[in-house]
Design an enzyme around this catalytic site. Structure first.
Site, PDB file in Angstrom:
ATOM      1  CG  ASP A  10      -0.322   0.166   2.540  1.00 22.17           C
ATOM      2  OD1 ASP A  10       0.926   0.307   2.622  1.00 22.17           O
ATOM      3  OD2 ASP A  10      -1.057   0.184   3.537  1.00 22.17           O
ATOM      4  CG  HIS A  11      -0.880   4.805   1.239  1.00 28.03           C
ATOM      5  ND1 HIS A  11      -1.989   3.971   1.283  1.00 28.03           N
ATOM      6  CD2 HIS A  11      -0.853   5.456   2.418  1.00 28.03           C
ATOM      7  CE1 HIS A  11      -2.606   4.138   2.422  1.00 28.03           C
ATOM      8  NE2 HIS A  11      -1.940   5.042   3.143  1.00 28.03           N
ATOM      9  CB  CYS A  66       0.881  -2.370   4.799  1.00 29.20           C
ATOM     10  SG  CYS A  66       0.610  -3.427   6.244  1.00 29.20           S
ATOM     11  CB  THR A  68       2.157  -2.342  11.136  1.00 35.22           C
ATOM     12  OG1 THR A  68       0.898  -2.796  10.632  1.00 35.22           O
ATOM     13  CG2 THR A  68       2.045  -0.941  11.707  1.00 35.22           C
ATOM     14  N   GLY A  69       2.680  -4.193   8.415  1.00 42.30           N
ATOM     15  CA  GLY A  69       2.602  -5.578   7.952  1.00 42.30           C
ATOM     16  C   GLY A  69       1.401  -6.314   8.501  1.00 42.30           C
ATOM     17  CB  ILE A  70      -0.690  -5.731  11.492  1.00 36.84           C
ATOM     18  CG1 ILE A  70       0.493  -5.830  12.456  1.00 36.84           C
ATOM     19  CG2 ILE A  70      -1.941  -6.332  12.116  1.00 36.84           C
ATOM     20  CD1 ILE A  70       0.390  -4.920  13.671  1.00 36.84           C
ATOM     21  N   GLY A  71      -1.983  -5.438   8.664  1.00 34.89           N
ATOM     22  CA  GLY A  71      -3.157  -5.463   7.790  1.00 34.89           C
ATOM     23  C   GLY A  71      -2.987  -6.406   6.617  1.00 34.89           C
ATOM     24  CG  MET A  72      -0.117  -5.785   3.450  1.00 36.56           C
ATOM     25  SD  MET A  72      -1.158  -5.908   1.984  1.00 36.56           S
ATOM     26  CE  MET A  72      -0.435  -4.605   0.990  1.00 36.56           C
ATOM     27  CG  HIS A  99       9.317 -25.063  12.545  1.00 38.86           C
ATOM     28  ND1 HIS A  99       9.604 -24.721  13.847  1.00 38.86           N
ATOM     29  CD2 HIS A  99      10.356 -25.824  12.119  1.00 38.86           C
ATOM     30  CE1 HIS A  99      10.773 -25.257  14.189  1.00 38.86           C
ATOM     31  NE2 HIS A  99      11.247 -25.921  13.155  1.00 38.86           N
ATOM     32  NE  ARG A 133       9.030 -30.985  16.015  1.00 40.58           N
ATOM     33  CZ  ARG A 133      10.251 -30.677  15.612  1.00 40.58           C
ATOM     34  NH1 ARG A 133      10.920 -31.511  14.824  1.00 40.58           N
ATOM     35  NH2 ARG A 133      10.834 -29.553  15.988  1.00 40.58           N
ATOM     36  CG  HIS A 134       7.641 -28.774  11.670  1.00 42.64           C
ATOM     37  ND1 HIS A 134       7.430 -28.159  12.892  1.00 42.64           N
ATOM     38  CD2 HIS A 134       8.938 -29.151  11.657  1.00 42.64           C
ATOM     39  CE1 HIS A 134       8.563 -28.150  13.575  1.00 42.64           C
ATOM     40  NE2 HIS A 134       9.496 -28.747  12.848  1.00 42.64           N
TER      41      HIS A 134
END
Length: 147
Positions: A10-11, A66, A68-72, A99, A133-134
């Site tokens: 994003d911007h 973006c 913070t990277g959170i929204g993406m 993992h 196991r992963h």
């Protein structure tokens, strides 16, 4: 053959995206989904476009940026078969591939400078899923997704 990744932002992360494309274009095939300037846009639109490339196998993996990277990461994880991981360091990038078999990397331009972002992308791209196991755990994620 070069690995192909789809990238979008994003911007709030246009400068980081442009720097990454420049740093990685010789080693990877890159599909740039935008945005292409500082005009305010909605990050879910770019998450959807990048994830569509990953789901359709038009890209080996995705990179979403973006502020913070959170929204993406939240947007990307709504797409079936996507396992998006928010990474702010090299260790996270390594272990989310080892993992979790993540297929989309999310980063925040506010926290990750271009030099570190380049290292994170390279580690993400070069690290293979460990399986074992992963595999069982990743399959459980898929079960949740399908329920």
């Amino acid at each position: 053959m070069k690995q192909k990744f789809s990238i979008g932002c994003d911007h709030g992360a246009i400068d980081l995206k442009n720097a990454l494309v420049e740093k990685l274009k010789n080693d990877f095939e890159i599909s740039d989904k935008g945005t292409f300037d500082n005009t305010s846009v909605d990050y879910p639109d770019f998450a959807k476009a990048v994830c569509a490339d990953v789901v359709s196998k038009n890209a080996d993996f995705g990179v979403l940026l973006c502020t913070t990277g959170i929204g993406m990461s939240m947007s990307a994880n709504k797409v079936k078969t996507i396992r998006a991981a928010l990474c702010h360091n090299e260790d996270c990038a390594k272990f989310t591939r080892l993992h979790n078999n993540a297929n989309v990397l999310c980063m925040g331009a506010k926290y990750v400078p271009a030099e570190l972002a380049e290292k994170i992308v390279r580690i993400f791209a070069e690290t293979e899923f460990e399986g074992g196991r992963h595999e069982r755990r990743v399959n459980k994620i898929t079960e949740i997704e399908n329920s």
